[in-house]
Structures are given as C-alpha cells and as structure tokens.
Design an enzyme around this catalytic site. Structure first.
Site, mmCIF file in Angstrom:
data_model
loop_
_atom_site.group_PDB
_atom_site.id
_atom_site.type_symbol
_atom_site.label_atom_id
_atom_site.label_comp_id
_atom_site.label_asym_id
_atom_site.label_seq_id
_atom_site.Cartn_x
_atom_site.Cartn_y
_atom_site.Cartn_z
ATOM 1 N N LYS A 11 0.820 -1.217 0.000
ATOM 2 C CA LYS A 11 0.000 0.000 0.000
ATOM 3 C C LYS A 11 0.857 1.272 0.000
ATOM 4 C CE LYS A 11 -3.991 -2.248 2.229
ATOM 5 N NZ LYS A 11 -5.015 -2.117 3.315
ATOM 6 N N TYR A 51 -12.621 -1.265 -3.526
ATOM 7 C CA TYR A 51 -13.119 -1.426 -2.151
ATOM 8 C C TYR A 51 -14.637 -1.234 -2.046
ATOM 9 C CZ TYR A 51 -8.390 -1.800 -0.294
ATOM 10 O OH TYR A 51 -7.122 -2.234 0.002
ATOM 11 N N ASN A 114 -2.053 0.044 6.827
ATOM 12 C CA ASN A 114 -1.550 -1.238 7.316
ATOM 13 C C ASN A 114 -0.705 -2.001 6.293
ATOM 14 O OD1 ASN A 114 -3.601 -2.033 5.652
ATOM 15 N ND2 ASN A 114 -4.871 -2.958 7.248
ATOM 16 N N HIS A 117 -2.237 -5.398 1.331
ATOM 17 C CA HIS A 117 -3.546 -6.019 1.088
ATOM 18 C C HIS A 117 -3.332 -7.493 0.795
ATOM 19 C CE1 HIS A 117 -7.516 -6.785 -0.659
ATOM 20 N NE2 HIS A 117 -6.879 -7.431 -1.636
ATOM 21 N N GLU A 128 -9.569 -9.596 -8.236
ATOM 22 C CA GLU A 128 -8.616 -8.512 -7.951
ATOM 23 C C GLU A 128 -7.388 -8.607 -8.849
ATOM 24 O OE1 GLU A 128 -10.048 -8.253 -3.276
ATOM 25 O OE2 GLU A 128 -7.999 -8.924 -3.723
HETATM 26 O O1 CDP Z 1 -7.347 -5.691 4.637
HETATM 27 P P1 CDP Z 1 -8.192 -6.645 5.474
HETATM 28 O O2 CDP Z 1 -8.882 -7.713 4.653
HETATM 29 O O3 CDP Z 1 -7.411 -7.203 6.632
HETATM 30 O O4 CDP Z 1 -9.326 -5.742 6.145
HETATM 31 P P2 CDP Z 1 -10.780 -5.317 5.614
HETATM 32 O O5 CDP Z 1 -11.724 -5.455 6.775
HETATM 33 O O6 CDP Z 1 -11.115 -6.005 4.348
HETATM 34 O O7 CDP Z 1 -10.619 -3.759 5.345
HETATM 35 C C1 CDP Z 1 -9.983 -3.281 4.168
HETATM 36 C C2 CDP Z 1 -9.049 -2.154 4.554
HETATM 37 O O8 CDP Z 1 -9.811 -1.065 5.063
HETATM 38 C C3 CDP Z 1 -8.054 -2.468 5.671
HETATM 39 O O9 CDP Z 1 -6.911 -3.188 5.240
HETATM 40 C C4 CDP Z 1 -7.699 -1.072 6.156
HETATM 41 O O10 CDP Z 1 -6.763 -0.430 5.286
HETATM 42 C C5 CDP Z 1 -9.049 -0.363 6.036
HETATM 43 N N1 CDP Z 1 -9.785 -0.361 7.327
HETATM 44 C C6 CDP Z 1 -9.842 0.812 8.070
HETATM 45 O O11 CDP Z 1 -9.292 1.833 7.665
HETATM 46 N N2 CDP Z 1 -10.514 0.831 9.276
HETATM 47 C C7 CDP Z 1 -11.143 -0.278 9.733
HETATM 48 N N3 CDP Z 1 -11.792 -0.240 10.903
HETATM 49 C C8 CDP Z 1 -11.087 -1.478 8.974
HETATM 50 C C9 CDP Z 1 -10.407 -1.479 7.781
HETATM 51 MG MG MG Z 2 -10.329 -7.545 3.214
#
Ligand code: CDP
Ligand code: MG
Length: 139
Positions: A11, A51, A114, A117, A128
């Site tokens: 990222k 997203y 974080n 991805h 994707e």
């Molecule tokens: O990336 P991952 O699958 O672990 O998490 P997700 O629940 O699919 O969320 C996608 C992305 O949204 C995360 O990797 C974070 O960058 C962001 N996110 C956020 O900013 N705040 C949250 N509470 C949850 C996710």
């Molecule tokens: Mg995810």
C-alpha cells in the site's frame, strides 16, 4: 476447490516508507512465487471500485483517499493454499493485533495504513488480479 493464487498490494504507506524490498523478501522467503508485478497508482475511481464491498463502512472515504494518494506495488502470487497462507503472513488488519513475524506487525502503522492487502477468498483473488493485470502480464 482452493486455487493456488492470491493477489496483494503493497500500500502507499509502505511504498512511501521504502519497504517494498523488505516486504517482497518476506513474501518470497515464505515460499510465494511472483506471477505478476507492477508499480502503479490507483485513481479515486479505481480505489472506490476495488473497495466497493466496504462502501457503507465509516472508513470508506478515508480508505479510498489513502489507497489513491501514491504508488502501490500490485502482485499476483502463487503457492499451495495461497489465499489462506498469505493472510497468515500479513497478519491481522489492526497491527496492534498482528502476530510477531507478520508483515503488518513489522510495517503497518495503524488499522487504516496497514502496509499490505491480501485477498480474502479464491474468488476475490481472481477478480482482484484481473482488475490489475492483463493475461499476458501473468507469468
Ligand atoms: O485488509 P483486510 O482484509 O485485513 O481488512 P478489511 O476489513 O477487508 O478492510 C480493508 C481495509 O480497510 C483495511 O486493510 C484497512 O486499510 C481499512 N480499514 C480501516 O481503515 N478501518 C477499519 N476499521 C477497517 C479497515
Ligand atoms: Mg479484506
């Protein structure tokens, strides 16, 4: 049946902080083969589409802004059990919960920024990967 490919992005935070090389080393040391690789940047519309599943979540606007603010490294990776093993390698979404030895433990700075991805299913890995790469860019 599980396929053997997943999709990842390093990222904008991790690219800007100079972590591409170290993250790729963690990925290849864990046994993933690079099938496709590209330094690119998402437009706002690209990030919104990628997203879209999170469109109703409170963090969606910030996420789209973050993911489009600078270059990312996109990649398709191959390994047995790729989707699940890669989710284990990247660690929990929130770096505070990420296990030792994971990419997010090492390089994520917050739940939003974080570092990486990882696709959450074989179906999404295929969607994707196709979002970013043409067939002739898969090796
Ligand atoms: O990336 P991952 O699958 O672990 O998490 P997700 O629940 O699919 O969320 C996608 C992305 O949204 C995360 O990797 C974070 O960058 C962001 N996110 C956020 O900013 N705040 C949250 N509470 C949850 C996710
Ligand atoms: Mg995810």
């Amino acid at each position: 049946m599980a396929t053997n490919r997943t999709f990842t992005m390093i990222k904008p935070d991790a690219v800007a902080n100079g972590h591409i090389g170290n993250i790729l080393a963690m990925i290849t040391n864990a046994g993933f083969k690079i099938v496709s690789l590209k330094l690119t940047q998402l437009t706002t519309a690209d990030a919104q589409k990628f997203y879209d599943v999170h469109a109703a979540r409170p963090f969606y606007g910030e996420l789209v802004e973050f993911m489009s603010r600078g270059p990312i490294l996109a990649a398709i990776l191959e390994k047995d059990n790729a989707v699940e093993d890669f989710r284990t390698l990247i660690g929990a979404t929130n770096p505070a919960d990420a296990a030792e030895g994971t990419i997010r433990k090492a390089y994520a700075t917050s739940i939003g920024e974080n570092a990486v991805h990882g696709s959450d299913s074989d179906e999404n890995a295929a969607i994707e990967g196709a979002f970013h790469f043409a067939g002739r860019e898969n090796f």
